[in-house]
Design an enzyme around this catalytic site. Structure first.
Site, PDB file in Angstrom:
ATOM      1  N   MET A   1       0.831  -1.200   0.000  1.00 59.87           N
ATOM      2  CA  MET A   1       0.000   0.000   0.000  1.00 59.87           C
ATOM      3  C   MET A   1       0.872   1.258   0.000  1.00 59.87           C
ATOM      4  O   MET A   1       1.862   1.355   0.704  1.00 59.87           O
ATOM      5  CB  MET A   1      -0.880  -0.035   1.252  1.00 59.87           C
ATOM      6  CG  MET A   1      -1.700   1.194   1.513  1.00 59.87           C
ATOM      7  SD  MET A   1      -2.785   0.988   2.960  1.00 59.87           S
ATOM      8  CE  MET A   1      -1.591   0.763   4.282  1.00 59.87           C
TER       9      MET A   1
ATOM     10  N   SER B   1       4.026  -6.402   2.198  1.00 63.21           N
ATOM     11  CA  SER B   1       2.824  -5.973   2.901  1.00 63.21           C
ATOM     12  C   SER B   1       1.593  -6.587   2.222  1.00 63.21           C
ATOM     13  O   SER B   1       1.550  -7.796   2.019  1.00 63.21           O
ATOM     14  CB  SER B   1       2.772  -4.442   2.946  1.00 63.21           C
ATOM     15  OG  SER B   1       1.838  -4.002   3.903  1.00 63.21           O
ATOM     16  N   GLN B   2       0.596  -5.773   1.821  1.00 60.40           N
ATOM     17  CA  GLN B   2      -0.632  -6.348   1.279  1.00 60.40           C
ATOM     18  C   GLN B   2      -0.408  -7.113  -0.026  1.00 60.40           C
ATOM     19  O   GLN B   2      -1.193  -8.002  -0.378  1.00 60.40           O
ATOM     20  CB  GLN B   2      -1.695  -5.265   1.075  1.00 60.40           C
ATOM     21  CG  GLN B   2      -1.369  -4.252  -0.002  1.00 60.40           C
ATOM     22  CD  GLN B   2      -2.435  -3.164  -0.123  1.00 60.40           C
ATOM     23  OE1 GLN B   2      -3.216  -2.925   0.808  1.00 60.40           O
ATOM     24  NE2 GLN B   2      -2.490  -2.493  -1.264  1.00 60.40           N
TER      25      GLN B   2
ATOM     26  N   ASP C   1       6.458  -3.789  14.435  1.00 59.23           N
ATOM     27  CA  ASP C   1       5.562  -3.220  13.415  1.00 59.23           C
ATOM     28  C   ASP C   1       4.513  -2.315  14.055  1.00 59.23           C
ATOM     29  O   ASP C   1       3.770  -2.738  14.943  1.00 59.23           O
ATOM     30  CB  ASP C   1       4.876  -4.349  12.647  1.00 59.23           C
ATOM     31  CG  ASP C   1       4.417  -3.921  11.262  1.00 59.23           C
ATOM     32  OD1 ASP C   1       3.851  -2.820  11.142  1.00 59.23           O
ATOM     33  OD2 ASP C   1       4.628  -4.687  10.304  1.00 59.23           O
TER      34      ASP C   1
ATOM     35  N   HIS D   1       7.572  -1.773  10.176  1.00 59.00           N
ATOM     36  CA  HIS D   1       7.015  -2.363   8.959  1.00 59.00           C
ATOM     37  C   HIS D   1       7.919  -2.164   7.739  1.00 59.00           C
ATOM     38  O   HIS D   1       8.264  -1.031   7.387  1.00 59.00           O
ATOM     39  CB  HIS D   1       5.638  -1.746   8.687  1.00 59.00           C
ATOM     40  CG  HIS D   1       4.846  -2.474   7.661  1.00 59.00           C
ATOM     41  ND1 HIS D   1       4.427  -3.782   7.816  1.00 59.00           N
ATOM     42  CD2 HIS D   1       4.375  -2.087   6.449  1.00 59.00           C
ATOM     43  CE1 HIS D   1       3.742  -4.164   6.758  1.00 59.00           C
ATOM     44  NE2 HIS D   1       3.692  -3.156   5.910  1.00 59.00           N
TER      45      HIS D   1
END
Length: 328
Positions: free
Chosen positions: A62, A136-137, A255, A311
């Protein structure tokens, strides 16, 4: 014995006679040509097949794009530097980088996976299979590709900071576009399981509300499906995931973006609150083996790595030491 130092080739030597001679080995190209003069090559009907490294597909997270020079562009260069000759395809969802970034917030995930599957199928460099790295996503999106398509097939799926059991919270929004981040928060406030929000907000599609598990199962259009969480299980999803050589999950111990952090290792809150975390091996998803993760675990196909940091905060040295070997 000969040591292959640079680009290597695999070769097969065979004769036309009934007792075919087959010689398979791997040596340096220059050494090979010195050892076998042209006359010998011709007389033995030699077929030389150059062996390239397994290609890699990247899917960004993202607020990122396929090609930002400080993120996916830099990682592409890092992979190519450490594995000479490797082909890297960084997925771009949309006509350009601007569209790619926006679609990471506002294009239905299911549509994105379909588009990615078409790109992958049309890329002839990937037709023999590839390794996949999600950030991530992008990690759960690539898992969606494996479970729903997987043609051409993924060999190793590497999830770096992915949220495989979803999130419950949106504490930090990455990227420089604060307007987009405010839109995302407003839509989540409107209601993550509202049909309009589900169709138009990516982050709502992997939102799992531990206080409303029934609503999550009924209204979330993405995550319950790829996690085989509903009563009707998809056997293809399970078979495709089990076909992986390895499924690697990287968790960031500090994170501040992913809530709960344990989702990066397939853990999540116990239904009804946020006080208790159920790790993967104690979850119903694992004990009933909805996705084949238990089978994979027993076959030593699941790999759990951790990075001390926030993150996606990892160094080039960490990536080279821990991820590059999985691609070779």
């Amino acid at each position: 014995s000969l040591v292959c130092s640079e680009m290597c080739i695999r070769y097969r030597v065979s004769t036309q006679s009934t007792g075919n001679l087959r010689l398979i080995n791997t040596i340096g190209e220059a050494t090979f040509m010195k050892l076998l003069p042209i006359a010998v090559l011709l007389s033995l009907n030699v077929i030389i097949v150059f062996s390239s490294p397994t290609p890699v597909v990247l899917w960004h997270g993202m607020g990122d794009t396929c090609c930002f020079p400080f993120s996916m562009g830099r990682l592409t260069e890092l992979i190519q530097k450490n594995i000479p000759g490797i082909y890297v395809h960084s997925l771009m969802i949309g006509a350009d980088e601007e569209a790619d970034e926006l679609n990471g917030f506002f294009m239905n995930i299911n549509e994105q996976i379909t588009i990615a599957a078409q790109q992958i199928a049309n890329d002839t460099n990937l037709r023999g299979g590839f390794n996949a790295i999600g950030f991530s996503q992008g990690s759960q999106f690539l898992r969606g590709y494996v479970q729903r398509y997987n043609f051409p097939p993924v060999k190793n799926l590497i999830s770096i900071g992915g949220q495989h059991q979803g999130v419950y919270g949106f504490p930090k929004c990455p990227g420089d576009n604060y307007t987009i981040c405010n839109w995302v928060r407003e839509l989540l406030d409107l209601g993550a399981y509202d049909s309009f929000v589900q169709d138009n907000l990516v982050q709502a599609e992997y939102w799992q509300d531990p206080y409303d598990y029934a609503g999550y199962l009924k209204y979330n259009i993405f995550l319950p499906d790829i996690n085989n969480a509903r009563d009707q299980k998809n056997s293809t999803y399970k078979a495709n995931l089990i076909s992986l050589e390895n499924f690697v999950m990287v968790k960031f111990t500090e994170d501040t973006m992913v809530q709960p952090i344990e989702s990066e290792w397939f853990g999540f809150y116990a239904p009804g609150g946020t006080e208790e975390i159920i790790p993967l091996r104690q979850s119903q998803l694992y004990t009933e083996d909805w996705l084949g993760l238990q089978v994979m675990d027993k076959a030593n196909k699941l790999k759990f790595l951790s990075v001390v940091g926030d993150h996606l905060q990892f160094t080039d040295e960490w990536f080279v030491e821990n991820i590059i070997p999985l691609l070779q």
